[in-house]
Design a protein around this motif. Structure first.
Motif, PDB file in Angstrom:
ATOM      1  N   ILE A  74       0.842  -1.200   0.000  1.00  0.00           N
ATOM      2  CA  ILE A  74       0.000   0.000   0.000  1.00  0.00           C
ATOM      3  C   ILE A  74       0.872   1.244   0.000  1.00  0.00           C
ATOM      4  N   ASP A  75       0.276   2.350  -0.391  1.00  0.00           N
ATOM      5  CA  ASP A  75       0.922   3.659  -0.332  1.00  0.00           C
ATOM      6  C   ASP A  75      -0.096   4.624   0.275  1.00  0.00           C
ATOM      7  N   LYS A  78      -1.509   7.256  -1.893  1.00  0.00           N
ATOM      8  CA  LYS A  78      -2.344   6.814  -3.019  1.00  0.00           C
ATOM      9  C   LYS A  78      -3.237   5.663  -2.542  1.00  0.00           C
ATOM     10  N   GLU A  80      -6.120   4.582  -3.259  1.00  0.00           N
ATOM     11  CA  GLU A  80      -6.901   3.830  -4.249  1.00  0.00           C
ATOM     12  C   GLU A  80      -6.037   2.836  -5.022  1.00  0.00           C
ATOM     13  N   THR A  81      -4.736   2.811  -4.735  1.00  0.00           N
ATOM     14  CA  THR A  81      -3.807   1.934  -5.447  1.00  0.00           C
ATOM     15  C   THR A  81      -3.165   0.971  -4.455  1.00  0.00           C
ATOM     16  N   TRP A  82      -3.216  -0.309  -4.750  1.00  0.00           N
ATOM     17  CA  TRP A  82      -2.559  -1.316  -3.928  1.00  0.00           C
ATOM     18  C   TRP A  82      -2.202  -2.495  -4.804  1.00  0.00           C
ATOM     19  N   GLN A  83      -1.328  -3.362  -4.308  1.00  0.00           N
ATOM     20  CA  GLN A  83      -0.880  -4.505  -5.091  1.00  0.00           C
ATOM     21  C   GLN A  83      -0.647  -5.707  -4.185  1.00  0.00           C
ATOM     22  N   HIS A 112     -10.847   0.456   0.339  1.00  0.00           N
ATOM     23  CA  HIS A 112      -9.463   0.107   0.036  1.00  0.00           C
ATOM     24  C   HIS A 112      -8.721  -0.237   1.326  1.00  0.00           C
ATOM     25  N   ASP A 128      -8.866  -7.942  -4.575  1.00  0.00           N
ATOM     26  CA  ASP A 128      -8.796  -8.482  -5.930  1.00  0.00           C
ATOM     27  C   ASP A 128     -10.221  -8.694  -6.431  1.00  0.00           C
TER      28      ASP A 128
END
Length: 179
Positions: A74-75, A78, A80-83, A112, A128
């Motif tokens: 996570i960041d 940001k 709304e963005t994760w991996q 999120h 996912d």
């Protein structure tokens, strides 16, 4: 057999790598300080903040992560963005899903991972959206979504998955002949 340590061991190592700088970024993003207490909801893996996906055990005598299936990068700047690191678990908060099923209460679904951390791991978060949410969170008696947009996304995905998983139903040949 693999040489890689278990995800529980890997995350335990990641927990102790959270620096004051990481903590400040999380606190500035609205994460409560209690999310940084052990057992923590965040760690640092290869310089990136990660969140564990699996089953937490919040018992007073031995709190920690009973089973970790994946970690999610996570960041805080940001959200709304994760991996996912390994892509082996599409939902954060599996023990919360189980709790909702066992005790018959609504499951809170977050937009999120950062919102999930802000809620101190209460509820769940789909990380996912290619998964079938009916399998992962659909057993809960009710799901309370954080936003109308999330509710629409969940409803649409559940309907889409229901269409995919409708088997073709036929009657056995021996029954047709008897009729």
């Amino acid at each position: 057999m693999t040489d890689r340590p278990s995800l529980e061991v890997e995350f335990a190592r990641a927990e102790v790598r959270v620096s004051w700088g990481h903590a400040q970024r999380l606190l500035a993003a609205g994460v409560p300080a209690t999310a940084l207490w052990r057992p923590t909801l965040v760690g640092v893996l290869d310089g990136t903040l990660v969140v564990p996906a699996g089953w937490a055990d919040w018992e007073e005598d031995a709190p920690g992560w009973a089973e970790i299936r994946d970690m999610v990068q996570i960041d805080p700047e940001k959200p709304e963005t994760w991996q996912p690191v390994y892509g082996t678990c599409p939902v954060l908060g599996l023990e919360q899903v189980e709790h909702a099923v066992v005790y018959g209460h609504a499951l809170q679904l977050h937009r999120h991972p950062l919102d999930w951390i802000r809620a101190r791991g209460s509820g769940a978060c789909i990380i996912d959206w290619s998964c079938d949410p009916r399998r992962w969170i659909g057993q809960a008696p009710a799901i309370t979504c954080a936003t109308p947009g999330l509710a629409r996304q969940l409803q649409n995905r559940m309907e889409e998955c229901a269409r995919w998983h409708r088997p073709r139903i036929t009657v056995a040949q021996s029954w047709r002949a008897a009729a």
